[in-house]
Design a protein around this motif. Structure first.
Motif, PDB file in Angstrom:
ATOM      1  N   GLN A 507     -43.699 -17.759 -21.808  1.00 20.88           N
ATOM      2  CA  GLN A 507     -44.802 -17.692 -22.764  1.00 20.88           C
ATOM      3  C   GLN A 507     -46.133 -17.418 -22.076  1.00 20.88           C
ATOM      4  O   GLN A 507     -46.987 -16.697 -22.617  1.00 20.88           O
ATOM      5  N   LEU A 508     -46.313 -17.976 -20.901  1.00 23.08           N
ATOM      6  CA  LEU A 508     -47.549 -17.734 -20.163  1.00 23.08           C
ATOM      7  C   LEU A 508     -47.710 -16.253 -19.840  1.00 23.08           C
ATOM      8  O   LEU A 508     -48.817 -15.683 -19.982  1.00 23.08           O
ATOM      9  N   ASN A 509     -46.632 -15.608 -19.423  1.00 19.80           N
ATOM     10  CA  ASN A 509     -46.708 -14.193 -19.054  1.00 19.80           C
ATOM     11  C   ASN A 509     -46.926 -13.290 -20.264  1.00 19.80           C
ATOM     12  O   ASN A 509     -47.798 -12.412 -20.255  1.00 19.80           O
ATOM     13  N   HIS A 510     -46.114 -13.492 -21.295  1.00 22.27           N
ATOM     14  CA  HIS A 510     -46.119 -12.543 -22.415  1.00 22.27           C
ATOM     15  C   HIS A 510     -47.174 -12.876 -23.472  1.00 22.27           C
ATOM     16  O   HIS A 510     -47.454 -12.015 -24.324  1.00 22.27           O
ATOM     17  N   ASN A 511     -47.738 -14.051 -23.436  1.00 26.11           N
ATOM     18  CA  ASN A 511     -48.760 -14.409 -24.422  1.00 26.11           C
ATOM     19  C   ASN A 511     -50.161 -14.526 -23.836  1.00 26.11           C
ATOM     20  O   ASN A 511     -51.133 -14.647 -24.584  1.00 26.11           O
ATOM     21  N   PHE A 512     -50.241 -14.458 -22.514  1.00 22.37           N
ATOM     22  CA  PHE A 512     -51.568 -14.625 -21.909  1.00 22.37           C
ATOM     23  C   PHE A 512     -51.800 -13.643 -20.756  1.00 22.37           C
ATOM     24  O   PHE A 512     -52.747 -12.849 -20.785  1.00 22.37           O
ATOM     25  N   ILE A 513     -50.957 -13.668 -19.730  1.00 22.32           N
ATOM     26  CA  ILE A 513     -51.181 -12.861 -18.534  1.00 22.32           C
ATOM     27  C   ILE A 513     -51.221 -11.378 -18.865  1.00 22.32           C
ATOM     28  O   ILE A 513     -52.068 -10.629 -18.343  1.00 22.32           O
ATOM     29  N   ILE A 514     -50.345 -10.912 -19.727  1.00 21.42           N
ATOM     30  CA  ILE A 514     -50.292  -9.485 -20.026  1.00 21.42           C
ATOM     31  C   ILE A 514     -51.600  -8.985 -20.648  1.00 21.42           C
ATOM     32  O   ILE A 514     -52.054  -7.871 -20.368  1.00 21.42           O
ATOM     33  N   TYR A 515     -52.234  -9.803 -21.459  1.00 21.00           N
ATOM     34  CA  TYR A 515     -53.490  -9.403 -22.088  1.00 21.00           C
ATOM     35  C   TYR A 515     -54.667  -9.530 -21.114  1.00 21.00           C
ATOM     36  O   TYR A 515     -55.583  -8.680 -21.105  1.00 21.00           O
ATOM     37  N   VAL A 516     -54.665 -10.562 -20.319  1.00 14.21           N
ATOM     38  CA  VAL A 516     -55.727 -10.714 -19.321  1.00 14.21           C
ATOM     39  C   VAL A 516     -55.690  -9.549 -18.341  1.00 14.21           C
ATOM     40  O   VAL A 516     -56.739  -8.974 -17.966  1.00 14.21           O
ATOM     41  N   TYR A 517     -54.489  -9.157 -17.904  1.00 12.59           N
ATOM     42  CA  TYR A 517     -54.348  -8.043 -16.967  1.00 12.59           C
ATOM     43  C   TYR A 517     -54.850  -6.744 -17.596  1.00 12.59           C
ATOM     44  O   TYR A 517     -55.566  -5.956 -16.951  1.00 12.59           O
ATOM     45  N   THR A 518     -54.498  -6.508 -18.844  1.00 13.65           N
ATOM     46  CA  THR A 518     -54.971  -5.304 -19.529  1.00 13.65           C
ATOM     47  C   THR A 518     -56.495  -5.293 -19.635  1.00 13.65           C
ATOM     48  O   THR A 518     -57.158  -4.252 -19.422  1.00 13.65           O
ATOM     49  N   PHE A 519     -57.045  -6.420 -19.914  1.00 10.13           N
ATOM     50  CA  PHE A 519     -58.504  -6.529 -20.025  1.00 10.13           C
ATOM     51  C   PHE A 519     -59.172  -6.262 -18.675  1.00 10.13           C
ATOM     52  O   PHE A 519     -60.195  -5.545 -18.591  1.00 10.13           O
ATOM     53  N   ILE A 520     -58.615  -6.780 -17.591  1.00  9.80           N
ATOM     54  CA  ILE A 520     -59.185  -6.584 -16.257  1.00  9.80           C
ATOM     55  C   ILE A 520     -59.172  -5.106 -15.889  1.00  9.80           C
ATOM     56  O   ILE A 520     -60.170  -4.548 -15.378  1.00  9.80           O
ATOM     57  N   VAL A 521     -58.047  -4.438 -16.130  1.00 11.26           N
ATOM     58  CA  VAL A 521     -57.953  -3.012 -15.801  1.00 11.26           C
ATOM     59  C   VAL A 521     -58.952  -2.205 -16.625  1.00 11.26           C
ATOM     60  O   VAL A 521     -59.610  -1.269 -16.126  1.00 11.26           O
ATOM     61  N   ALA A 522     -59.076  -2.542 -17.906  1.00 12.02           N
ATOM     62  CA  ALA A 522     -60.034  -1.818 -18.757  1.00 12.02           C
ATOM     63  C   ALA A 522     -61.457  -2.010 -18.271  1.00 12.02           C
ATOM     64  O   ALA A 522     -62.272  -1.053 -18.246  1.00 12.02           O
ATOM     65  N   VAL A 523     -61.825  -3.223 -17.870  1.00 11.03           N
ATOM     66  CA  VAL A 523     -63.171  -3.483 -17.361  1.00 11.03           C
ATOM     67  C   VAL A 523     -63.415  -2.712 -16.075  1.00 11.03           C
ATOM     68  O   VAL A 523     -64.526  -2.187 -15.831  1.00 11.03           O
ATOM     69  N   LEU A 524     -62.376  -2.611 -15.232  1.00 10.68           N
ATOM     70  CA  LEU A 524     -62.535  -1.866 -13.989  1.00 10.68           C
ATOM     71  C   LEU A 524     -62.794  -0.382 -14.262  1.00 10.68           C
ATOM     72  O   LEU A 524     -63.559   0.278 -13.543  1.00 10.68           O
ATOM     73  N   PHE A 525     -62.142   0.160 -15.266  1.00 10.17           N
ATOM     74  CA  PHE A 525     -62.350   1.558 -15.584  1.00 10.17           C
ATOM     75  C   PHE A 525     -63.683   1.793 -16.302  1.00 10.17           C
ATOM     76  O   PHE A 525     -64.417   2.739 -15.994  1.00 10.17           O
ATOM     77  N   LEU A 526     -63.998   0.970 -17.273  1.00 11.36           N
ATOM     78  CA  LEU A 526     -65.112   1.232 -18.178  1.00 11.36           C
ATOM     79  C   LEU A 526     -66.403   0.526 -17.776  1.00 11.36           C
ATOM     80  O   LEU A 526     -67.486   0.905 -18.243  1.00 11.36           O
ATOM     81  N   GLY A 527     -66.297  -0.522 -16.975  1.00  9.22           N
ATOM     82  CA  GLY A 527     -67.488  -1.279 -16.623  1.00  9.22           C
ATOM     83  C   GLY A 527     -68.228  -0.676 -15.449  1.00  9.22           C
ATOM     84  O   GLY A 527     -67.885   0.406 -14.933  1.00  9.22           O
ATOM     85  N   PRO A 528     -69.251  -1.369 -14.977  1.00  6.96           N
ATOM     86  CA  PRO A 528     -69.989  -0.910 -13.788  1.00  6.96           C
ATOM     87  C   PRO A 528     -69.049  -0.764 -12.599  1.00  6.96           C
ATOM     88  O   PRO A 528     -68.057  -1.493 -12.461  1.00  6.96           O
ATOM     89  N   GLN A 529     -69.322   0.132 -11.702  1.00 11.82           N
ATOM     90  CA  GLN A 529     -68.410   0.453 -10.612  1.00 11.82           C
ATOM     91  C   GLN A 529     -68.730  -0.284  -9.320  1.00 11.82           C
ATOM     92  O   GLN A 529     -67.976  -0.161  -8.359  1.00 11.82           O
ATOM     93  N   ASP A 530     -69.807  -1.044  -9.277  1.00 12.29           N
ATOM     94  CA  ASP A 530     -70.102  -1.804  -8.070  1.00 12.29           C
ATOM     95  C   ASP A 530     -69.770  -3.277  -8.282  1.00 12.29           C
ATOM     96  O   ASP A 530     -69.722  -3.766  -9.404  1.00 12.29           O
ATOM     97  N   ARG A 531     -69.552  -3.960  -7.176  1.00 13.22           N
ATOM     98  CA  ARG A 531     -69.103  -5.351  -7.247  1.00 13.22           C
ATOM     99  C   ARG A 531     -70.169  -6.279  -7.820  1.00 13.22           C
ATOM    100  O   ARG A 531     -69.820  -7.158  -8.623  1.00 13.22           O
ATOM    101  N   PRO A 532     -71.453  -6.140  -7.476  1.00 14.99           N
ATOM    102  CA  PRO A 532     -72.418  -7.109  -8.027  1.00 14.99           C
ATOM    103  C   PRO A 532     -72.512  -7.068  -9.546  1.00 14.99           C
ATOM    104  O   PRO A 532     -72.888  -8.069 -10.155  1.00 14.99           O
ATOM    105  N   HIS A 533     -72.150  -5.944 -10.174  1.00 17.23           N
ATOM    106  CA  HIS A 533     -72.322  -5.826 -11.608  1.00 17.23           C
ATOM    107  C   HIS A 533     -71.000  -5.823 -12.373  1.00 17.23           C
ATOM    108  O   HIS A 533     -71.005  -5.784 -13.603  1.00 17.23           O
ATOM    109  N   ASN A 534     -69.872  -5.862 -11.695  1.00 14.62           N
ATOM    110  CA  ASN A 534     -68.564  -5.845 -12.376  1.00 14.62           C
ATOM    111  C   ASN A 534     -67.811  -7.119 -11.981  1.00 14.62           C
ATOM    112  O   ASN A 534     -67.328  -7.238 -10.845  1.00 14.62           O
ATOM    113  N   PHE A 535     -67.746  -8.060 -12.911  1.00 14.11           N
ATOM    114  CA  PHE A 535     -67.086  -9.344 -12.593  1.00 14.11           C
ATOM    115  C   PHE A 535     -65.588  -9.180 -12.338  1.00 14.11           C
ATOM    116  O   PHE A 535     -64.975  -9.948 -11.602  1.00 14.11           O
TER     117      PHE A 535
END
Length: 708
Positions: A507-535
């Protein structure tokens, strides 16, 4: 009727046999040729006034017969008298006395299991066997008796009750004389009494010699006698079942072939050897003796004898000789044992063989006579012996570490004995304690297990009804002495239920981790490209990457349980299975040969990419790295079952496997428990829950049997 004939007739009626049926051929009367013959065989010829000649008529009511019938009766009567003369007790008796016995009995065929004598009861009749090779059951032991064997002669002669019960093993022809009639014949024939008493005296002398021989045998064998085994082979493992079958086969072997039982110390090989003897047909008549081969001298005189002193083989007869530690036997004795096994004979050494050997000359004394060995030989050894391989049946006793399934049965046996000695109603080990024992390797095997259980019982109060896991702390491998089982009830009670729950990690993987991972990848693509501004970039390189290195010494490769890369691989596999696809088996040979090189190349490429393009400070490139690893997991999952990518090809998984060796904690099956008790592999293949702690499972992650 004349007085003399009346006396004879009345005596026959007294013995229960009418006048006209006393002759064993059961004719209605005696022909005239036998009337005179009969009178010559009794005292009545001298005391009565009847003086009939050969041609005088018989007074029987049916005395007429043809010459052919008379000739047949004559031949049969001669055969009967000849048969009686074969009896050991009657060999010296004259013909007249034998004819007297013949006239007082009758021939009859008795059925199987007919009781000829009963222990403690007065005999009703004497019996003589008329058929050769008849088997009699005496004290439930069958033996063959020749024609003419007499039964109950001594008891009738001395007026004693029968000393044993005798039954017929098969339908048999006998000549039977009533006890009263036989006593009358004895009174009328003093020579017959003298012959029987002489035979009885000879039997007594022979019996005394036999008793003396038995006393000498008992004195010689007493220090070496092996008691009956206290238990059989305990256990239900395939090794125990195989040993049971081998022991039974060796015990029932009609050729009594020599047997070698070999295995590690502490496996109670002597007990197995004793079972072979006591399960055989010879154990009631002959003993089993044990001798340690390490104590044999250079001539094996303890076995074969020396000079006039007999060895164990002579005294054992058809018993069993157990030779322990045969791997420690002196080299000079090996040829003697080989000759004994091949030829079946042995010879006592001469008295001065030792002095002759030391001086280099021949012995002056003579060796003993060559004797035939009737004993069965059973050897025990700690290792197989090449020189015995073709001469003896081999029984290998498996060590306890390869059959941990037998530990539970053995400890129950030992605990039951301890409870009995304490006078307790019940005593048992807790399930955790049994698992603790099953995970131990037992270098000392069964003996060590018994000692461990006894020691644990001594450390517990006598009122205790259960022995917990804590009292078996010393039953661990030396390398595991400082380890702590975090799943034990006394450590963290919440940890085991948490790890067995559906929340971790499904349940942890399919109800939480999979969505958090998708969100992280999306932020990396769409958010600021430098470390100080991209959490997300900061979380990736600043917290996750160094964090897994800090986790290795404590929790090992726990990251693989919640890895998001393979979560998408599992999603692909489920979709493929839902469409009816069949996933392939792993190409083990190929991945074993090339997987390491692929892993090294991929890790080197990532390291170069990280250094050249400065991945820690580029969000989009970091996202592409995550997607490439995820793509590898999804591609492998498209074609193959389970986690091929994680096991052989993932660069992060390979790094985890290497650094996880530093971990101070591990989650694994207990050594010996699974191999000893499991035959279904439910945890891997999937299946229902198995007691006491099994869980229903769909198998290993991403197998075709895993439920959605």
């Amino acid at each position: 009727m004349p007085g003399s004939l009346a006396n004879v007739a009345s005596s026959r009626l007294l013995y229960g046999t009418p006048h006209c049926t006393t002759w064993p051929l059961q004719r209605a009367c005696f022909p005239r040729q036998y009337c005179r013959h009969f009178w010559h065989s009794t005292k009545h010829r001298q005391t009565q006034s009847c003086r009939r000649s050969r041609s005088s008529p018989c007074n029987c009511s049916n005395s007429d017969s043809t010459p052919e019938q008379d000739a047949t009766i004559t031949n049969k009567s001669q055969d009967l008298v000849s048969m009686l003369g074969r009896a050991t007790a009657l060999k010296t008796v004259d013909t007249a006395a034998l004819e007297s016995i013949a006239q007082q009995g009758a021939e009859e065929e008795l059925p199987a299991n007919y009781k000829l004598a009963e222990d403690g009861m007065a005999p009703e009749a004497c019996h003589f066997l008329l058929s050769h090779g008849t088997f009699l059951k005496k004290n439930n032991e069958a033996y063959q008796a020749p024609v003419g064997t007499g039964i109950n002669l001594k008891e009738v002669l001395l007026g004693e009750p029968c000393s044993s019960t005798i039954r017929l093993a098969a339908a048999t022809k006998l000549f039977t004389v009533k006890a009263a009639a036989f006593r009358q014949v004895l009174q009328d024939n003093p020579g017959l009494q003298q012959a029987l008493f002489k035979d009885l005296s000879q039997q007594l002398t022979l019996s005394q010699a036999t008793v003396q021989e038995q006393q000498l045998r008992s004195q010689a064998l007493q220090p070496f006698i092996v008691a009956p085994p206290s238990r059989g082979i305990v256990g239900t493992s395939r090794f125990a079942q195989r040993m049971k079958a081998q022991v039974m086969q060796a015990a029932k072997d009609p050729t009594r072939r020599p047997t070698l039982i070999f295995g590690e110390p502490g496996l109670e090989k002597d007990n197995i050897a004793a079972q072979i003897h006591y399960r055989s047909s010879k154990h009631q008549e002959w003993p089993i003796a044990r001798f340690d081969c390490s104590k044999l001298d250079s001539y094996g005189s303890q076995l074969f004898g020396r000079g006039s002193k007999q060895g164990l083989l002579h005294w054992l007869g058809q018993g069993t000789l157990l030779l322990t530690n045969v791997h420690k036997v002196k080299p000079s004795v090996v040829p003697l044992l080989q000759g004994l096994l091949t030829e079946g004979t042995f010879q006592a050494s001469s008295l001065d063989s030792g002095a002759a050997s030391s001086s280099g000359g021949g012995g002056q004394g003579e060796a003993g006579d060559m004797e035939e060995c009737a004993a069965r030989l059973v050897f025990t050894s700690e290792k197989p012996l090449p020189w015995l391989e073709k001469l003896a049946t081999q029984i290998k006793v498996a060590p306890l570490r390869v059959r941990p399934a037998d530990v539970a049965d053995l400890q129950k046996l030992f605990v039951r004995g301890i409870a009995k000695s304490r006078g307790q109603g019940s005593l048992a080990l807790t399930p955790e304690a049994v698992l603790q024992l099953e995970s131990y390797s037992f270098p000392g095997n069964i003996k060590e297990l018994q000692a461990i259980v006894s020691r644990a019982a001594l450390q517990s109060p006598e009122s205790a009804q259960q022995l917990p896991e804590e009292v078996f702390w010393f039953a661990t491998q030396p390398k595991d002495r400082l380890k702590w089982n975090l799943l034990s009830p006394g450590a963290f009670p919440w940890l085991k239920p948490f790890l067995r729950s559906d929340f971790w990690p499904h349940q942890l993987n399919h109800n939480f981790i999979i969505y958090v991972y998708t969100f992280i990848v999306a932020v990396l693509f769409l958010g600021p490209q430098d470390r100080p501004h991209n959490f997300a970039l900061t979380a990736f390189w600043g917290y996750w990457w160094p964090g897994i290195f800090l986790v290795y010494p404590f929790l090992g490769r726990i990251w693989c349980s919640i890895c998001p890369f393979m979560i998408y691989g599992e999603v692909v596999q489920k979709w493929r299975l839902a469409k009816g696809a069949t996933l392939r088996k792993w190409p083990h040979a190929a991945v074993e040969q090339w997987g390491g090189w692929f892993l090294l190349a991929l890790f080197g490429a990532i390291l170069t990419w990280e250094e050249v393009w400065d991945l820690p400070n580029s969000a989009a490139l970091s996202a592409w790295l995550l997607l490439l690893i995820t793509a590898g997991a999804m591609i492998c999952s498209w074609f193959f079952e389970r986690r091929l990518w994680c096991r052989h090809l993932c660069p992060i998984g390979g790094m985890n496997g290497m650094f996880a060796k530093l971990s101070m904690t591990e989650l694994r099956s207990r050594q010996g428990v699974c191999s000893g008790n499991c035959s279904t592999y439910t945890c891997y293949k999937g299946g229902p829950a198995e007691p006491p702690e099994g869980m229903e499972t769909g198998g290993a992650p991403s197998t075709p049997t895993q439920p959605s």
